[in-house]
Scaffold this motif. Structure first.
Motif, PDB file in Angstrom:
ATOM      1  N   LEU A 119      26.028 -27.810  36.218  1.00 37.93           N
ATOM      2  CA  LEU A 119      27.223 -27.178  36.776  1.00 37.93           C
ATOM      3  C   LEU A 119      27.730 -26.065  35.857  1.00 37.93           C
ATOM      4  O   LEU A 119      28.937 -25.904  35.623  1.00 37.93           O
ATOM      5  N   GLY A 120      26.787 -25.279  35.325  1.00 31.83           N
ATOM      6  CA  GLY A 120      27.139 -24.141  34.486  1.00 31.83           C
ATOM      7  C   GLY A 120      27.516 -24.492  33.063  1.00 31.83           C
ATOM      8  O   GLY A 120      27.934 -23.606  32.301  1.00 31.83           O
ATOM      9  N   GLN A 121      27.395 -25.740  32.655  1.00 35.65           N
ATOM     10  CA  GLN A 121      27.762 -26.167  31.309  1.00 35.65           C
ATOM     11  C   GLN A 121      26.545 -26.760  30.608  1.00 35.65           C
ATOM     12  O   GLN A 121      25.801 -27.551  31.183  1.00 35.65           O
ATOM     13  N   GLU A 122      26.340 -26.356  29.346  1.00 36.05           N
ATOM     14  CA  GLU A 122      25.201 -26.859  28.584  1.00 36.05           C
ATOM     15  C   GLU A 122      25.436 -28.321  28.202  1.00 36.05           C
ATOM     16  O   GLU A 122      26.452 -28.672  27.596  1.00 36.05           O
ATOM     17  N   VAL A 123      24.448 -29.156  28.546  1.00 30.88           N
ATOM     18  CA  VAL A 123      24.575 -30.590  28.271  1.00 30.88           C
ATOM     19  C   VAL A 123      23.517 -31.082  27.288  1.00 30.88           C
ATOM     20  O   VAL A 123      23.681 -32.163  26.696  1.00 30.88           O
ATOM     21  N   TYR A 124      22.452 -30.320  27.096  1.00 31.85           N
ATOM     22  CA  TYR A 124      21.397 -30.777  26.180  1.00 31.85           C
ATOM     23  C   TYR A 124      20.587 -29.575  25.719  1.00 31.85           C
ATOM     24  O   TYR A 124      20.391 -28.612  26.469  1.00 31.85           O
ATOM     25  N   ASN A 125      20.114 -29.650  24.456  1.00 35.57           N
ATOM     26  CA  ASN A 125      19.301 -28.578  23.879  1.00 35.57           C
ATOM     27  C   ASN A 125      18.333 -29.193  22.868  1.00 35.57           C
ATOM     28  O   ASN A 125      18.740 -30.023  22.044  1.00 35.57           O
ATOM     29  N   THR A 126      17.086 -28.803  22.942  1.00 38.04           N
ATOM     30  CA  THR A 126      16.082 -29.309  22.016  1.00 38.04           C
ATOM     31  C   THR A 126      15.075 -28.213  21.695  1.00 38.04           C
ATOM     32  O   THR A 126      14.970 -27.222  22.433  1.00 38.04           O
ATOM     33  N   GLU A 127      14.349 -28.396  20.583  1.00 39.10           N
ATOM     34  CA  GLU A 127      13.348 -27.434  20.135  1.00 39.10           C
ATOM     35  C   GLU A 127      12.064 -28.177  19.780  1.00 39.10           C
ATOM     36  O   GLU A 127      12.112 -29.323  19.302  1.00 39.10           O
ATOM     37  N   THR A 128      10.937 -27.512  19.991  1.00 33.14           N
ATOM     38  CA  THR A 128       9.642 -28.094  19.658  1.00 33.14           C
ATOM     39  C   THR A 128       8.641 -26.978  19.406  1.00 33.14           C
ATOM     40  O   THR A 128       8.926 -25.803  19.663  1.00 33.14           O
ATOM     41  N   VAL A 129       7.464 -27.357  18.911  1.00 32.90           N
ATOM     42  CA  VAL A 129       6.388 -26.412  18.621  1.00 32.90           C
ATOM     43  C   VAL A 129       5.131 -26.881  19.335  1.00 32.90           C
ATOM     44  O   VAL A 129       4.733 -28.048  19.197  1.00 32.90           O
ATOM     45  N   PHE A 130       4.509 -25.979  20.095  1.00 31.41           N
ATOM     46  CA  PHE A 130       3.260 -26.272  20.784  1.00 31.41           C
ATOM     47  C   PHE A 130       2.115 -25.592  20.044  1.00 31.41           C
ATOM     48  O   PHE A 130       2.236 -24.429  19.646  1.00 31.41           O
ATOM     49  N   THR A 131       1.012 -26.313  19.847  1.00 34.34           N
ATOM     50  CA  THR A 131      -0.195 -25.756  19.241  1.00 34.34           C
ATOM     51  C   THR A 131      -1.385 -26.059  20.132  1.00 34.34           C
ATOM     52  O   THR A 131      -1.374 -27.019  20.917  1.00 34.34           O
ATOM     53  N   ARG A 132      -2.431 -25.250  19.975  1.00 37.01           N
ATOM     54  CA  ARG A 132      -3.638 -25.440  20.776  1.00 37.01           C
ATOM     55  C   ARG A 132      -4.503 -26.521  20.148  1.00 37.01           C
ATOM     56  O   ARG A 132      -4.728 -26.529  18.942  1.00 37.01           O
ATOM     57  N   MET A 133      -5.006 -27.437  20.968  1.00 33.87           N
ATOM     58  CA  MET A 133      -5.822 -28.545  20.484  1.00 33.87           C
ATOM     59  C   MET A 133      -7.229 -28.045  20.152  1.00 33.87           C
ATOM     60  O   MET A 133      -7.654 -26.968  20.575  1.00 33.87           O
ATOM     61  N   ALA A 134      -7.989 -28.855  19.372  1.00 31.61           N
ATOM     62  CA  ALA A 134      -9.373 -28.531  19.050  1.00 31.61           C
ATOM     63  C   ALA A 134     -10.239 -28.642  20.303  1.00 31.61           C
ATOM     64  O   ALA A 134      -9.970 -29.427  21.208  1.00 31.61           O
ATOM     65  N   SER A 135     -11.316 -27.836  20.344  1.00 34.17           N
ATOM     66  CA  SER A 135     -12.198 -27.825  21.502  1.00 34.17           C
ATOM     67  C   SER A 135     -13.058 -29.075  21.530  1.00 34.17           C
ATOM     68  O   SER A 135     -13.290 -29.731  20.521  1.00 34.17           O
ATOM     69  N   ALA A 136     -13.594 -29.370  22.711  1.00 31.34           N
ATOM     70  CA  ALA A 136     -14.452 -30.550  22.857  1.00 31.34           C
ATOM     71  C   ALA A 136     -15.776 -30.370  22.125  1.00 31.34           C
ATOM     72  O   ALA A 136     -16.400 -31.329  21.704  1.00 31.34           O
ATOM     73  N   HIS A 137     -16.263 -29.100  21.953  1.00 30.88           N
ATOM     74  CA  HIS A 137     -17.531 -28.858  21.253  1.00 30.88           C
ATOM     75  C   HIS A 137     -17.426 -29.295  19.797  1.00 30.88           C
ATOM     76  O   HIS A 137     -18.334 -29.916  19.237  1.00 30.88           O
ATOM     77  N   GLY A 138     -16.296 -29.007  19.169  1.00 31.98           N
ATOM     78  CA  GLY A 138     -16.114 -29.411  17.781  1.00 31.98           C
ATOM     79  C   GLY A 138     -16.088 -30.921  17.648  1.00 31.98           C
ATOM     80  O   GLY A 138     -16.619 -31.489  16.707  1.00 31.98           O
TER      81      GLY A 138
END
Length: 211
Positions: A119-138
């Protein structure tokens, strides 16, 4: 005369000042109780909305887990996503990319800031970091190296088992030879003891009985 005065005192009611004092005390108690109830209900409502906003943010993050990190933008924000919770409330979730540039060190790393509004009001805020996983060949390469090391360890264990079997056979042969020698020595000792005992009997017979 005394009876009449006592009856008049018993029939006398409360004065106006007494009624006002009682009403004032009742009003103070009611105000305190109402304030406590309203505060409790407000805190309960805010906690409930915050928990549902957290659920909405988790839903968006779960959707982003299936997106390639390299395809995510390096800056800016997405348009607000409307997420409906089981309670029927709709929350607007906005994702901001690389709000802090020190985390976005390469194309395979993204810093995400998730903001949830209700309803136009901030109720929650979070931060995170995404990284790329290793390939299946490795991973397959690592698996083959581990299997080769396990085969070499099994071969070394087989060679050690063969050497232990040969050593056990040699020890068994030596034990058999030692047992045969001990048996021969025991037989010789028994024969010598028997001969010595027969010699003593003959001497006793000659001395006492004249055999």
């Amino acid at each position: 005369m005394l009876f009449k005065s006592t009856r008049a005192v018993q029939n006398r009611g409360f004065t106006l000042i007494e009624i006002l004092v009682a009403l004032g005390i009742l009003a103070i108690i009611t105000a305190m109780t109402t304030t406590s109830i309203v505060t409790y209900l407000g805190a309960n409502w805010n906690a409930k909305i915050r928990a549902e906003g957290m659920e909405a943010a988790q839903t968006v993050l779960d959707q982003l887990r299936y997106v390639d990190v390299r395809s995510m933008p390096e800056s800016g924000s997405d348009s607000a996503r409307s997420i409906e919770i089981e309670s029927g409330r709709n929350f607007d979730v906005t994702v901001t990319y690389c709000a802090e540039n020190e985390y976005c060190t390469s194309e395979e790393v993204r810093h995400l800031s998730v903001t949830v509004n209700y309803l136009g009001q901030e109720v929650y805020n979070t931060e995170t970091v995404f990284t790329r996983m290793a390939s299946a060949h490795g991973e397959s390469v690592g698996g083959s190296s581990s299997s080769s090391s396990s085969s070499s360890s099994s071969s070394s264990s087989s060679s050690s088992s063969s050497s232990s079997s040969s050593s056990s056979s040699s020890s068994s042969s030596s034990s058999s030879s030692s047992s045969s020698s001990s048996s021969s020595s025991a037989s010789s000792s028994s024969s010598s003891s028997s001969s010595s005992s027969s010699g003593r009997d003959e001497r006793r017979c000659r001395r006492w009985r004249g055999c």
